[in-house]
Design a protein around this motif. Structure first.
Motif, PDB file in Angstrom:
ATOM      1  N   GLY A   1       0.803  -1.224   0.000  1.00 41.13           N
ATOM      2  CA  GLY A   1       0.000   0.000   0.000  1.00 41.13           C
ATOM      3  C   GLY A   1       0.829   1.263   0.000  1.00 41.13           C
ATOM      4  O   GLY A   1       0.337   2.327   0.403  1.00 41.13           O
ATOM      5  N   PHE A   2       2.083   1.152  -0.444  1.00 38.40           N
ATOM      6  CA  PHE A   2       3.011   2.282  -0.341  1.00 38.40           C
ATOM      7  C   PHE A   2       2.473   3.550  -0.996  1.00 38.40           C
ATOM      8  O   PHE A   2       2.659   4.655  -0.497  1.00 38.40           O
ATOM      9  N   ASP A   3       1.812   3.424  -2.123  1.00 37.80           N
ATOM     10  CA  ASP A   3       1.318   4.608  -2.852  1.00 37.80           C
ATOM     11  C   ASP A   3       0.061   5.207  -2.241  1.00 37.80           C
ATOM     12  O   ASP A   3      -0.427   6.233  -2.730  1.00 37.80           O
ATOM     13  N   TYR A   4      -0.469   4.572  -1.194  1.00 35.62           N
ATOM     14  CA  TYR A   4      -1.767   4.999  -0.663  1.00 35.62           C
ATOM     15  C   TYR A   4      -1.709   5.548   0.766  1.00 35.62           C
ATOM     16  O   TYR A   4      -2.747   5.882   1.329  1.00 35.62           O
ATOM     17  N   TRP A   5      -0.511   5.640   1.362  1.00 39.41           N
ATOM     18  CA  TRP A   5      -0.437   6.085   2.758  1.00 39.41           C
ATOM     19  C   TRP A   5      -0.454   7.611   2.883  1.00 39.41           C
ATOM     20  O   TRP A   5      -0.788   8.134   3.946  1.00 39.41           O
ATOM     21  N   PHE A   6      -0.084   8.336   1.825  1.00 39.02           N
ATOM     22  CA  PHE A   6       0.109   9.784   1.952  1.00 39.02           C
ATOM     23  C   PHE A   6      -0.785  10.584   1.012  1.00 39.02           C
ATOM     24  O   PHE A   6      -0.494  11.739   0.714  1.00 39.02           O
ATOM     25  N   THR A   7      -1.874   9.997   0.580  1.00 39.47           N
ATOM     26  CA  THR A   7      -2.814  10.723  -0.286  1.00 39.47           C
ATOM     27  C   THR A   7      -3.370  11.952   0.427  1.00 39.47           C
ATOM     28  O   THR A   7      -3.621  12.990  -0.198  1.00 39.47           O
ATOM     29  N   PHE A   8      -3.558  11.864   1.731  1.00 40.64           N
ATOM     30  CA  PHE A   8      -4.152  12.986   2.479  1.00 40.64           C
ATOM     31  C   PHE A   8      -3.232  14.196   2.520  1.00 40.64           C
ATOM     32  O   PHE A   8      -3.683  15.322   2.772  1.00 40.64           O
ATOM     33  N   ILE A   9      -1.927  13.998   2.275  1.00 42.48           N
ATOM     34  CA  ILE A   9      -1.005  15.138   2.247  1.00 42.48           C
ATOM     35  C   ILE A   9      -1.237  15.991   1.001  1.00 42.48           C
ATOM     36  O   ILE A   9      -1.263  17.221   1.068  1.00 42.48           O
ATOM     37  N   LEU A  10      -1.442  15.332  -0.125  1.00 46.56           N
ATOM     38  CA  LEU A  10      -1.599  16.060  -1.393  1.00 46.56           C
ATOM     39  C   LEU A  10      -3.021  16.557  -1.621  1.00 46.56           C
ATOM     40  O   LEU A  10      -3.237  17.437  -2.468  1.00 46.56           O
ATOM     41  N   ASN A  11      -3.981  16.004  -0.903  1.00 48.59           N
ATOM     42  CA  ASN A  11      -5.385  16.340  -1.144  1.00 48.59           C
ATOM     43  C   ASN A  11      -6.028  16.879   0.140  1.00 48.59           C
ATOM     44  O   ASN A  11      -6.434  16.104   1.012  1.00 48.59           O
ATOM     45  N   PRO A  12      -6.144  18.194   0.282  1.00 46.33           N
ATOM     46  CA  PRO A  12      -6.796  18.758   1.469  1.00 46.33           C
ATOM     47  C   PRO A  12      -8.239  18.253   1.595  1.00 46.33           C
ATOM     48  O   PRO A  12      -8.953  18.125   0.598  1.00 46.33           O
ATOM     49  N   GLY A  13      -8.642  17.973   2.806  1.00 47.41           N
ATOM     50  CA  GLY A  13      -9.991  17.469   3.046  1.00 47.41           C
ATOM     51  C   GLY A  13     -10.048  15.976   3.231  1.00 47.41           C
ATOM     52  O   GLY A  13     -11.023  15.450   3.786  1.00 47.41           O
ATOM     53  N   VAL A  14      -9.007  15.247   2.770  1.00 47.83           N
ATOM     54  CA  VAL A  14      -8.961  13.796   2.956  1.00 47.83           C
ATOM     55  C   VAL A  14      -8.436  13.494   4.349  1.00 47.83           C
ATOM     56  O   VAL A  14      -7.378  14.008   4.753  1.00 47.83           O
ATOM     57  N   GLU A  15      -9.151  12.666   5.094  1.00 47.53           N
ATOM     58  CA  GLU A  15      -8.718  12.292   6.433  1.00 47.53           C
ATOM     59  C   GLU A  15      -7.788  11.083   6.358  1.00 47.53           C
ATOM     60  O   GLU A  15      -7.971  10.199   5.506  1.00 47.53           O
ATOM     61  N   PRO A  16      -6.788  11.000   7.242  1.00 46.30           N
ATOM     62  CA  PRO A  16      -5.820   9.901   7.168  1.00 46.30           C
ATOM     63  C   PRO A  16      -6.321   8.583   7.755  1.00 46.30           C
ATOM     64  O   PRO A  16      -5.625   7.572   7.663  1.00 46.30           O
ATOM     65  N   THR A  17      -7.489   8.589   8.374  1.00 43.79           N
ATOM     66  CA  THR A  17      -8.046   7.358   8.938  1.00 43.79           C
ATOM     67  C   THR A  17      -9.456   7.120   8.399  1.00 43.79           C
ATOM     68  O   THR A  17     -10.091   8.040   7.884  1.00 43.79           O
ATOM     69  N   ASN A  18      -9.911   5.896   8.563  1.00 46.19           N
ATOM     70  CA  ASN A  18     -11.255   5.522   8.110  1.00 46.19           C
ATOM     71  C   ASN A  18     -12.250   5.535   9.262  1.00 46.19           C
ATOM     72  O   ASN A  18     -13.263   4.839   9.234  1.00 46.19           O
ATOM     73  N   ASN A  19     -11.952   6.341  10.271  1.00 44.78           N
ATOM     74  CA  ASN A  19     -12.791   6.354  11.464  1.00 44.78           C
ATOM     75  C   ASN A  19     -14.221   6.798  11.167  1.00 44.78           C
ATOM     76  O   ASN A  19     -15.168   6.343  11.825  1.00 44.78           O
ATOM     77  N   ARG A  20     -14.398   7.634  10.161  1.00 37.49           N
ATOM     78  CA  ARG A  20     -15.736   8.133   9.837  1.00 37.49           C
ATOM     79  C   ARG A  20     -16.659   6.985   9.412  1.00 37.49           C
ATOM     80  O   ARG A  20     -17.816   6.903   9.845  1.00 37.49           O
ATOM     81  N   ALA A  21     -16.161   6.070   8.571  1.00 34.78           N
ATOM     82  CA  ALA A  21     -16.976   4.934   8.140  1.00 34.78           C
ATOM     83  C   ALA A  21     -17.178   3.935   9.279  1.00 34.78           C
ATOM     84  O   ALA A  21     -18.247   3.338   9.406  1.00 34.78           O
ATOM     85  N   GLU A  22     -16.170   3.769  10.116  1.00 34.31           N
ATOM     86  CA  GLU A  22     -16.311   2.854  11.254  1.00 34.31           C
ATOM     87  C   GLU A  22     -17.356   3.355  12.236  1.00 34.31           C
ATOM     88  O   GLU A  22     -18.126   2.573  12.794  1.00 34.31           O
ATOM     89  N   ARG A  23     -17.404   4.670  12.444  1.00 36.42           N
ATOM     90  CA  ARG A  23     -18.425   5.239  13.326  1.00 36.42           C
ATOM     91  C   ARG A  23     -19.818   5.047  12.740  1.00 36.42           C
ATOM     92  O   ARG A  23     -20.787   4.843  13.473  1.00 36.42           O
ATOM     93  N   ALA A  24     -19.920   5.141  11.408  1.00 37.34           N
ATOM     94  CA  ALA A  24     -21.226   4.945  10.765  1.00 37.34           C
ATOM     95  C   ALA A  24     -21.722   3.515  10.963  1.00 37.34           C
ATOM     96  O   ALA A  24     -22.931   3.279  11.080  1.00 37.34           O
ATOM     97  N   LEU A  25     -20.812   2.552  11.000  1.00 39.79           N
ATOM     98  CA  LEU A  25     -21.206   1.149  11.152  1.00 39.79           C
ATOM     99  C   LEU A  25     -21.485   0.764  12.599  1.00 39.79           C
ATOM    100  O   LEU A  25     -22.199  -0.210  12.847  1.00 39.79           O
ATOM    101  N   ARG A  26     -20.928   1.500  13.543  1.00 40.87           N
ATOM    102  CA  ARG A  26     -20.978   1.071  14.945  1.00 40.87           C
ATOM    103  C   ARG A  26     -22.398   0.863  15.472  1.00 40.87           C
ATOM    104  O   ARG A  26     -22.679  -0.155  16.108  1.00 40.87           O
ATOM    105  N   PRO A  27     -23.353   1.789  15.246  1.00 41.45           N
ATOM    106  CA  PRO A  27     -24.712   1.543  15.752  1.00 41.45           C
ATOM    107  C   PRO A  27     -25.356   0.292  15.162  1.00 41.45           C
ATOM    108  O   PRO A  27     -26.159  -0.374  15.814  1.00 41.45           O
TER     109      PRO A  27
END
Length: 436
Positions: free
Chosen positions: A363-389
């Motif tokens: 996944g080397f090419d996919y760890w730093f996408t959030f640096i080049l693209n403002p607004g991208v979060e570095p974690t998937n916590n948003r989707a995990e929170r959506a699934l939790r309930p």
């Protein structure tokens, strides 16, 4: 005892030990497989059994709020009515009392007693259009198109099911207790079906917006349908979430939901179908750091690696907070890749650590996408929170019974979750959809 007898006994003993050894090896493999369900980087802390929890022995203070904590007092409500509480005589000696010398104000909030069901007969007029000669039927927003239960009954039963997470029989008990309304579990299920049909246009509209989202957070978790393993997928943005339940966990679900025209960036974990679907990915750093921490607790050679990854992640977050210009972002991106490559190139002896390094490389090419693209979060916590309930709801439901129940589940949880993200009143929104 002659030599041949000794050899025979030793051979029998050796065969017995060999069989025991094979049995114990098989047993160890079985137990390790079961233990792996609770001791891996992707297992939530609540399911990690048998681990010693480190207690903070330095903090021996009293429980409760700390000194300096600013308390929050619930504001007093505005009274709808006033009641004067007076007395004529003294309860001890029976003497007649004069006028009170003061009044003490005490504001009480109370809910009304259970309200009975109101039964309304709608006399629906039918007309013949004088122009086209077609039959015209009058309508009223409070009169449902189907069935004999009103929109409020449908909305409340649906929210009890999907917001309050009550089983059908508990909803049956609650409606009977609060309103004297007697419904069967099958009738309650049918009410949720009508609610699902009412929000279907909303569901389709959310899907179209998800397909055009510039940044999308996706995650999936298991759910059972008719006792068989399926997957519930969450596609979420800051303003809406779309759910589907599929038997597959593969790339075909992404193609079906997002289509090949999807051009946005996907934030996800390391599951392979995402990389097969698109190269515009941001891998989740929370997953990466959890796994490196687990390895550092097992192997000494992984401890420096974990600290380096943790330090790199924290420095990148700090750099991104000030929203640097594009040219600075490119320099940060290049430096981060060099640092990560340095730790990848080091020699590791443990097999599990080597496997982890290969995962980082893949996944080397996919760890730093959030640096080049403002607004991208570095974690998937948003989707995990959506699934939790819905993980909690899954534990209560056990299994969805059929495809009809699966479709209802998708429609309603998509609408309710999206309304919640936007700060809307779910009861009000659902009632409006039912009346339209």
């Amino acid at each position: 005892m002659d030599q041949s007898e000794i050899i025979r006994q030793l051979q029998a003993q050796n065969e017995q030990l060999r069989l025991e050894n094979e049995f114990l090896k098989a047993r160890i493999c079985e137990l390790e497989a079961r233990l792996a369900q609770y001791e891996n980087a992707h297992t939530p802390p609540s399911l990690r059994r048998g681990r010693n929890r480190k207690k903070d022995v330095t903090n021996k203070g009293k429980p409760g709020q700390k000194v300096g904590h600013k308390g929050v007092t619930r504001p007093s409500a505005i009274p709808d009515s006033q009641v004067e509480v007076t007395a004529d005589r003294c309860p001890d000696c029976g003497a007649k009392l004069a006028l009170p010398f003061r009044f003490e104000s005490k504001i009480i909030e109370e809910i009304p007693e259970p309200q009975p069901v109101t039964v309304t007969e709608y006399k629906i007029a039918h007309y013949i259009c004088p122009c086209c000669r077609k039959e015209v039927v009058a309508s009223d927003p409070n009169c449902p198109h189907e069935g004999k239960f009103g929109n409020n009954v449908i909305a409340q039963a649906t929210l009890m099911r999907y917001a309050d997470r009550l089983p059908h029989r508990k909803i049956q008990d609650a409606l009977k207790r609060m309103h004297g309304l007697v419904l069967s579990p099958a009738a309650i299920f049918d009410l949720t079906r009508r609610a699902g049909e009412a929000v279907r246009p909303e569901y389709d509209a959310i899907l179209e917006r998800i397909r055009g989202a510039p940044i999308l957070y996706i995650d999936e978790t298991g759910i059972h349908v008719q006792g068989e393993k399926h997957w519930i997928w969450a596609f979420t943005t800051p303003f809406e979430t779309f759910f589907v339940i599929r038997k597959s966990r593969g790339t075909n679900v992404l193609i079906d939901v997002l289509t090949r025209k999807f051009k946005g960036i996907i934030v996800c974990d390391g599951w392979k179908p995402y990389a097969r679907f698109t190269k515009r990915l941001q891998r989740c750093w929370a997953h990466l750091l959890r796994e490196s921490k687990d390895l550092s607790e097992m192997f000494d050679e992984a401890a420096p690696l974990h600290e380096a990854l943790k330090g790199l992640y924290e420095s990148l977050n700090t750099s991104s907070e000030c929203d640097p210009p594009p040219e600075v972002r490119i320099n940060i991106w290049q430096s981060a890749r060099e640092v990560l490559q340095h730790w990848i190139d080091r020699e590791y002896l443990e097999v599990k650590v080597q496997k982890f390094i290969r995962k980082i490389c893949n996944g080397f090419d996919y760890w730093f996408t959030f640096i080049l693209n403002p607004g991208v979060e570095p974690t998937n916590n948003r989707a995990e929170r959506a699934l939790r309930p819905h993980v909690v709801l899954r534990k209560i439901l056990g299994t969805l019974r059929n495809s009809k129940g699966t479709a209802i589940h998708e429609l309603i949880i998509t609408a309710l979750t999206t309304w919640g993200q936007r700060g809307l009143d779910c009861l009000q929104m659902l009632t409006i959809r039912l009346a339209s």
